[in-house]
Enzyme design. Sequence first.
Site, PDB file in Angstrom:
ATOM      1  CD  GLU A 163      36.369  40.476  42.271  1.00 37.94           C
ATOM      2  OE1 GLU A 163      37.561  40.734  42.119  1.00 37.94           O
ATOM      3  OE2 GLU A 163      35.860  39.372  42.012  1.00 37.94           O
ATOM      4  CG  ASP A 164      33.276  42.997  38.951  1.00 37.78           C
ATOM      5  OD1 ASP A 164      34.296  43.123  39.651  1.00 37.78           O
ATOM      6  OD2 ASP A 164      33.194  42.224  37.989  1.00 37.78           O
TER       7      ASP A 164
END
Length: 780
Positions: free
Chosen positions: A127-128
Amino acid sequence: MGFLPRCCIAWLQSDGLMLKTADLESNIEAVILPETMRCPSSYNIKLPDWLKKCIANVPVGNGDSCPTDPEALLALSFNFAYQLHQGQVRASGEPYIIHPVAVADLLRDIGGSAAVIAAGFLHDVVEDTGVTPNEIEAHFGAEVRGLVEGVTKLGGIHFTNRTEAQAENLRKMFLAMASDIRVVLVKLADRLHNMRTLSSLKPDKQHRIATETRDIYAPLANRLGIGRFKWELEDLAFKVLEPEAFREIQQEVASKRSDREDRLAVTVELLKNKLEASGVNDCDVVGRPKHLYGIWSKMQRQQKAFHEIYDVAALRIVTSSVENCYRALAVLHDTFRPIPGRFKDYIGLPKPNGYKSLHTAVIGRHRPIEVQIRTSDMHHVAEYGIAAHWKYKEGGSPADGDEMARFNWLRQLVDWQKEGGGQDHNDYLKSIKEDLFDEEVFVFTPKGDVVGLRKGSTAVDFAYRIHSEVGNHCQGVRINDRLCNLTTPLQNGDFVQVLTSKNAHPSLDWLNFVATPTARERIRQWYKKSHREQNIIRGKEILERELGRDGLESLIHSEAMARVSKRCNLGNVDDLLAALGFGGVTQHQVTNRLREELRLQEAAKLPEASNEELAKNLSEQAEATSNNINGSPILGVEGLEYRLGGCCCPLPGETIMGAVALGNHGITIHRQDCSNLAQTPAERRLPVRWNPNVGDHRRNYPTQLRIEVLDRVGILKDILMQLSDSRINVSDARVRTAFGKPARIDLRIELDNASKLQSTISQIRSMADVLDIARTGIGN
């Protein structure tokens, strides 16, 4: 571009943003760092001792993909996450990598396998950062990839006022749990560390996160049997949501700790001596403090002050065998006076989450004391829940019948979702939040199997817990071999036999006494489905009388009929037929719109108008508009008296037509599809349209809705509250009820355009217990 099996992506020096994999080929500033191990001291953060040991045992420079050795897997997954998160910081200003390390540490504490702990390190990288699930699989294997991807799909679960988003996120969570329950272990560990570091966030965000923790995550940890997570999550949420109460109880507990500990020490020593004298030598007797939220909850539930709560601290006896548990209980009751009604045998009747213990309360040194007695294995399960079971170490799904029974609530929830239940978001959220909490009543099937139900459950709840078809065909019940009413509340230890018949079906009256969300939803689901089919048949019969059998068969699946459904704000032809059978739309409305659609289809086959004709029409329209910028809201009736027809209640945005009323009563404005207009001779019809230039001060116009609902207390209030939240005025409301049948609500509301009407109908249609909704005329 292919995978990067021996490298990971570094930060750009220019702006500090993470570069994605897709950008590597085109951006010459990308720096590829070798994925090699360092020595433990070279990392600039504090590492747990176990992680230091793993790193020390992996040779410096080792970067093999898919390591099979557990220590290598943990060391390499940490190193991978460390490099990817380098440069990122948390709200507190600390390096972001501290969070994944803390999550992995929590997972190790509850006995997670190497794959689960590795997923803890990597749970945020997809996600990051620019890493993809395929690259995670290339580095660490399919099992770790599946866990990380499962957690990523749960990412962004934030419970706000957006009910639909909240419900959808919960659906994702429970479906993920059903496929691999270890995914939620990682999510719970992630939430626990976030709660520990919540003070760095803004107060409103703290409150939101604490609320969702108290309402969803703590009960979920409880249902999975992870007591260690549950207690801390509850206390941390309590600290944020009730800060004054938290400080008061904390001070009360601390101020009397020494006296309490002295009393407990004397009691423990006395009990140890009694147990040894009775030959129970392998017992570990310890005092245990109650967590603060538990104390506060009991104070609120019993309406008592702190000094009136006697079980602020309690005793726990841990033995080596089940036999010694019961022997220790006998010694305890012989030494101290037991309090009647406080004994519970959760060894013979375990809780649905697998919890086992003997619970009792006795009068100690002038004060009551709660006591738990369990084996060491039971204690491990009580602390760590599903993580204590080897079956979950490598697979993520229960392996045998006992484990499947433990998570029967999860299986039923997912089955219900797949069958289309819970489509109403408000009702789904209410059901989930209710179903997450402890079940209180334990009853037996005729074969002796234990079934856990909510306190207050009846035979109908029991029947639906066994199977939806058992509930749908339930007609009676035997409780302890006696015929009883279906409304009879079940008690602990009851033997329940459901009597079924293929001709039996649910009754709306059942909704007045069932206690479980599952039963309520199954009853509603059956009723809507069966009622819909009856209305579709009735709607077909109405159209068949008008169009004839051959005409109906030729038009029922036509494009024209589908367009009529859309014009009636209905999804498809079956919805249209059901509305016709229910009375939501009239036969004239359907047949008139159908004829119009057929005329339009014929007109579409004619040659298109020339450019000169189109230009002339547009010029005439523009001239008419310019002459009426500040005039009547209806163009074409200038200087004439007119009124809006109550039979169809036209709204701005809808095609309209004027009809000259008989007897010098002016012009009546109808919707073009109004059945009354269809009966008006052509020579009395007047072309009119809404004026788009009436200014910013829009007026509201009345329109009528007919709503069919399940007859329950409060349904009208719920609908009116929904309309009030949307700032819609209700000028008239009427309710009709009949025993055993749905209730009918007729509402007159005021709206400024047709788009607002469509959104209002959609909002009401999605509410719990609403079976159907349709637009009608005033007075119909």
